[in-house]
Design a protein around this motif. Structure first.
Motif, PDB file in Angstrom:
ATOM      1  N   ASP A  29       0.811  -1.225   0.000  1.00  0.00           N
ATOM      2  CA  ASP A  29       0.000   0.000   0.000  1.00  0.00           C
ATOM      3  C   ASP A  29       0.842   1.272   0.000  1.00  0.00           C
ATOM      4  N   THR A  30       2.167   1.113   0.024  1.00  0.00           N
ATOM      5  CA  THR A  30       3.067   2.269   0.030  1.00  0.00           C
ATOM      6  C   THR A  30       4.210   2.031  -0.947  1.00  0.00           C
ATOM      7  N   VAL A  31       4.463   3.013  -1.800  1.00  0.00           N
ATOM      8  CA  VAL A  31       5.557   2.928  -2.766  1.00  0.00           C
ATOM      9  C   VAL A  31       6.513   4.096  -2.525  1.00  0.00           C
ATOM     10  N   VAL A  32       7.744   3.773  -2.127  1.00  0.00           N
ATOM     11  CA  VAL A  32       8.761   4.793  -1.887  1.00  0.00           C
ATOM     12  C   VAL A  32       9.508   5.049  -3.190  1.00  0.00           C
ATOM     13  N   VAL A  33       9.561   6.309  -3.608  1.00  0.00           N
ATOM     14  CA  VAL A  33      10.355   6.724  -4.768  1.00  0.00           C
ATOM     15  C   VAL A  33      11.514   7.562  -4.236  1.00  0.00           C
ATOM     16  N   ALA A  34      12.751   7.106  -4.480  1.00  0.00           N
ATOM     17  CA  ALA A  34      13.910   7.741  -3.839  1.00  0.00           C
ATOM     18  C   ALA A  34      14.966   8.129  -4.860  1.00  0.00           C
ATOM     19  N   ILE A  35      15.518   9.329  -4.684  1.00  0.00           N
ATOM     20  CA  ILE A  35      16.716   9.740  -5.407  1.00  0.00           C
ATOM     21  C   ILE A  35      17.897   9.679  -4.440  1.00  0.00           C
ATOM     22  N   GLY A  60       7.693  10.362 -14.071  1.00  0.00           N
ATOM     23  CA  GLY A  60       8.438  10.799 -12.891  1.00  0.00           C
ATOM     24  C   GLY A  60       7.567  11.574 -11.930  1.00  0.00           C
ATOM     25  N   THR A  61       8.104  11.844 -10.755  1.00  0.00           N
ATOM     26  CA  THR A  61       7.419  12.652  -9.754  1.00  0.00           C
ATOM     27  C   THR A  61       8.303  13.838  -9.392  1.00  0.00           C
ATOM     28  N   HIS A  62       7.694  14.978  -9.125  1.00  0.00           N
ATOM     29  CA  HIS A  62       8.448  16.215  -8.917  1.00  0.00           C
ATOM     30  C   HIS A  62       9.124  16.253  -7.551  1.00  0.00           C
ATOM     31  N   PHE A  63      10.268  16.934  -7.517  1.00  0.00           N
ATOM     32  CA  PHE A  63      10.898  17.294  -6.254  1.00  0.00           C
ATOM     33  C   PHE A  63      11.673  18.585  -6.462  1.00  0.00           C
ATOM     34  N   PRO A  96      11.467   6.904 -12.043  1.00  0.00           N
ATOM     35  CA  PRO A  96      11.804   5.579 -11.511  1.00  0.00           C
ATOM     36  C   PRO A  96      12.570   4.712 -12.501  1.00  0.00           C
ATOM     37  N   ASP A  97      13.575   4.039 -11.994  1.00  0.00           N
ATOM     38  CA  ASP A  97      14.260   2.984 -12.732  1.00  0.00           C
ATOM     39  C   ASP A  97      13.657   1.679 -12.221  1.00  0.00           C
ATOM     40  N   TRP A  98      12.728   1.123 -12.987  1.00  0.00           N
ATOM     41  CA  TRP A  98      11.939  -0.017 -12.499  1.00  0.00           C
ATOM     42  C   TRP A  98      12.792  -1.261 -12.280  1.00  0.00           C
ATOM     43  N   LEU A 114      14.347   3.143  -6.854  1.00  0.00           N
ATOM     44  CA  LEU A 114      15.281   4.252  -7.007  1.00  0.00           C
ATOM     45  C   LEU A 114      15.000   4.974  -8.313  1.00  0.00           C
ATOM     46  N   ALA A 115      15.299   6.252  -8.320  1.00  0.00           N
ATOM     47  CA  ALA A 115      14.936   7.081  -9.469  1.00  0.00           C
ATOM     48  C   ALA A 115      16.129   7.862  -9.982  1.00  0.00           C
ATOM     49  N   ASP A 116      16.145   8.078 -11.278  1.00  0.00           N
ATOM     50  CA  ASP A 116      17.098   8.992 -11.892  1.00  0.00           C
ATOM     51  C   ASP A 116      16.545  10.408 -11.824  1.00  0.00           C
ATOM     52  N   VAL A 117      17.445  11.379 -11.745  1.00  0.00           N
ATOM     53  CA  VAL A 117      17.049  12.787 -11.726  1.00  0.00           C
ATOM     54  C   VAL A 117      17.106  13.311 -13.149  1.00  0.00           C
ATOM     55  N   VAL A 118      15.958  13.796 -13.647  1.00  0.00           N
ATOM     56  CA  VAL A 118      15.879  14.247 -15.038  1.00  0.00           C
ATOM     57  C   VAL A 118      15.211  15.606 -15.115  1.00  0.00           C
ATOM     58  N   SER A 119      15.482  16.285 -16.217  1.00  0.00           N
ATOM     59  CA  SER A 119      14.829  17.552 -16.523  1.00  0.00           C
ATOM     60  C   SER A 119      13.426  17.289 -17.040  1.00  0.00           C
ATOM     61  N   GLU A 120      12.453  18.013 -16.500  1.00  0.00           N
ATOM     62  CA  GLU A 120      11.084  17.835 -17.001  1.00  0.00           C
ATOM     63  C   GLU A 120      10.957  18.325 -18.437  1.00  0.00           C
ATOM     64  N   ALA A 121      11.715  19.358 -18.795  1.00  0.00           N
ATOM     65  CA  ALA A 121      11.606  19.932 -20.144  1.00  0.00           C
ATOM     66  C   ALA A 121      12.167  18.998 -21.207  1.00  0.00           C
ATOM     67  N   THR A 122      13.280  18.320 -20.892  1.00  0.00           N
ATOM     68  CA  THR A 122      13.958  17.523 -21.925  1.00  0.00           C
ATOM     69  C   THR A 122      13.928  16.022 -21.663  1.00  0.00           C
TER      70      THR A 122
END
Length: 465
Positions: A29-35, A60-63, A96-98, A114-122
Motif C-alpha cells: 500500500d506504500t511505494v517509496v520513490v527515492a533519489i 516521474g514525480t516532482h521534487f 523511476p528505474d523499475w 530508485l529514481a534517476d534525476v531528469v529535466s522535465e523539459a527535456t
C-alpha cells in the motif's frame, strides 16, 4: 567477493506489473520513490498504492532541485549554479528505474524504487546527480568494450542506544554494542546476532544479497560484504543497504553510524571498493592474463596506473567529509600511502583474487562515501590510465606504512579540495559543471567546520591559553 550473483539477482526484486498486482491485492500500500543526494542519502516520497496505480510514474514525480544543493544538515547555502533563489528553486523529476524495484520486508506493505534525476523539459539526466555521474562513466566503459563489476565492503558501528539518546547527550559517552575488539570473534558477535541475522535475512529478501557479516576491529564495529555484481546495481544496493540498516536499527532500538572515525580512540570504518573489468558477455575477466606477472593483464596494469596517478586529484570522493581524514593513520588498518601490493592490508591499493576473481581493492575509501561518486571516480581514473597507457609504479612489499618516496593520501579536506580544484583531469573526467558543484560543496563543508569552536579547543585553551 569471488562470486557473481546471476543466480540470485531476481530474489526480492519486483517488476512494475508485479507491483501493480500487489497493490490491487492489498499486499503493498506504500511505494517509496527515492533519489540519491550529494551525500549518498535517499531522499524522496512515499506514494499511496492508489496514487501509484492512477499516476504516470514512468514520467516521474516532482521534487525541489535544492535536494542536490544542500549540506549534511539540509541547509541551502548560496553559490550553487544549478539551484538558487535567483532561479526560484524549481522542480526536477525523479524518474523511476523499475529495474531497482524491490519489496522492503522491514516496512509493512512497502516497496521502493530508485529514481534517476531528469529535466522535465527535456527528459535528459541532470549531470550533477550522483546516479547520472556514475552512468556517464559506465557508458564510457561500455563504449570501449568494458563491463564493470564492483562490490562494496561496509563497516559500521552499532550503538546500544538510540539516535535520540545520543543526540540528547551531546554525542558524548556513546555506548557501543560491544565491550571489546570483536574482529571475527563469534562469541561477541552472538550478542548482537539477533539484529545482524535479521539484517542479513531482510536484505536478501529485498534483493540485496549479502555474502557475510562479521565483527570488526573495535568494540561494536561490524562489517557486511555485499555480493559482487555490475557497478550500477552495486551502488544501488550500497545506498539501499545503508538506508535499510539504519531503519532496521531504529526499529530495534539501535543507532548505526557509518562515520569514518566516530571517536579518535576507535578503529576507523572503511568502505573498501572491489573492481574488475569484463568483456560485454561477462565470460572473461579482462584483468586476468595467465602469462603475466601477478596474472595482471596490460588492461589491469594501465587501469591500476590511472587509479594510482589520479587518486589525489579525486580524493574528495574517496574521503568526502572533514571526519574522513581522521581515519588515515599509520598502523590503523587504513592506508596512508598510494601504493599497491599483492594481498597486503597496509597498502592503499590491494590486488586480490585470481582468474575470474582477480580484482583491485581500493582500501582508501571509507564507510562515509557516496558510492556513486566514489565508483565514478575510480572508473574514470582507471579509464584514463588505459587511454594513456599509464604504468603503475612497482609493487611495494612489506610494511607500506613505512614507504618513502611514494605519494601520500591527502591529510585533510583542505588538501583534497586543493588537488581537486587544481586538476584538469577532474574536469576532463567529470565535466566542468560537476567539478565545480562538488568542489564548491566541499568548500562549504570546510567553512562550516572552521566556524565552530569545539570541545577539544575549550579543554585545551580555556584555562591554559
Amino acid at each position: 567477493m569471488n562470486q557473481t550473483d546471476t543466480e540470485v539477482r531476481a530474489k526480492g526484486m519486483m517488476t512494475k506489473r508485479e507491483l501493480e498486482e500487489a497493490v490491487r491485492e492489498g499486499r503493498i500500500d506504500t511505494v517509496v520513490v527515492a533519489i540519491i543526494d550529494m551525500q549518498g542519502r535517499l531522499m524522496g516520497k512515499r506514494l499511496t498504492g492508489d496514487y501509484f496505480l492512477q499516476g504516470d510514474l514512468d514520467h516521474g514525480t516532482h521534487f525541489c532541485n535544492y535536494l542536490l544543493g544542500t549540506d549534511m544538515e539540509m541547509n541551502t547555502p548560496p553559490g550553487f549554479r544549478e539551484m538558487n533563489w535567483e532561479g526560484g528553486y524549481g522542480d526536477w523529476l525523479a524518474r523511476p528505474d523499475w529495474s531497482t524495484l524491490r519489496r522492503i520486508p522491514w516496512l509493512d506493505k512497502t516497496a521502493m524504487v530508485l529514481a534517476d534525476v531528469v529535466s522535465e523539459a527535456t527528459g535528459e539526466l541532470i549531470d550533477i546527480a550522483p546516479r547520472s555521474i556514475l552512468k556517464k562513466q559506465l557508458k564510457k566503459a561500455r563504449d570501449r568494450g568494458f563491463h564493470i563489476m564492483m562490490a562494496s565492503e561496509l563497516e559500521f558501528y552499532t550503538m546500544e542506544e538510540t539516535y535520540e539518546s545520543i543526540h540528547d547527550k551531546g554525542y558524548e559517552r556513546i555506548l557501543t554494542a560491544g565491550r571489546y575488539n570483536e574482529d571475527y570473534n563469534l562469541l561477541q558477535g552472538t550478542r548482537n546476532e539477533p539484529l545482524y541475522r535479521k539484517v542479513r535475512q531482510y536484505m536478501t529478501e529485498s534483493g540485496i544479497p549479502v555474502e557475510s557479516s562479521k565483527g570488526e576491529a573495535c568494540a561494536g564495529q561490524h562489517e557486511v560484504n555485499l555480493v559482487y555484481t555490475d557497478a550500477l546495481s552495486s551502488a544501488d544496493r550500497h545506498v539501499s543497504f545503508k538506508h535499510g540498516l539504519k531503519e532496521i536499527g531504529i526499529q530495534e532500538g539501535y543507532a548505526i553510524t557509518f562515520m569514518a572515525k566516530p571517536d579518535h580512540r576507535w578503529t576507523g570504518s572503511s568502505g573498501h571498493i572491489h573492481i574488475s573489468l569484463w568483456d560485454p558477455d561477462l565470460k572473461n575477466n579482462l584483468f586476468y592474463d595467465p602469462a603475466a606477472k601477478h596474472h595482471m593483464s596490460e588492461t589491469m596494469r594501465h587501469f591500476l596506473g590511472g587509479v594510482m596517478k589520479y587518486t589525489r586529484d579525486l580524493t574528495l570522493w574517496f574521503a568526502p567529509n572533514i571526519n574522513s581524514y581522521k581515519r588515515f593513520a599509520p598502523e590503523s588498518w587504513a592506508p596512508v600511502h598510494i601504493v599497491w601490493s599483492r594481498d597486503n592490508r597496509s597498502a592503499g591499493i590491494r590486488i586480490v583474487g585470481d582468474k575470474k576473481g582477480l580484482r583491485i581493492e581500493n582500501r582508501i575509501t571509507g564507510a562515509d562515501i557516496n558510492p556513486y561518486l566514489a565508483y565514478a571516480a575510480m572508473i574514470g581514473a582507471g579509464l584514463e590510465g588505459i587511454e594513456q597507457r599509464i604504468e603503475p609504479e612497482a609493487e611495494r612489499k612489506g610494511n607500506a606504512y613505512e614507504v618513502k618516496g611514494s605519494p601520500s593520501i591527502p591529510g585533510s579536506l583542505y588538501e583534497a579540495i586543493a588537488y581537486w580544484e587544481g586538476s584538469d583531469t577532474v574536469k576532463k573526467i567529470l565535466g566542468e559543471d560537476v567539478a565545480y558543484h562538488y568542489g564548491y560543496a566541499a568548500k562549504l563543508e570546510q567553512q562550516a567546520y572552521d566556524a565552530v569552536v569545539t570541545t577539544w579547543e575549550r579543554a585545551r585553551y580555556f584555562e591554559q591559553g
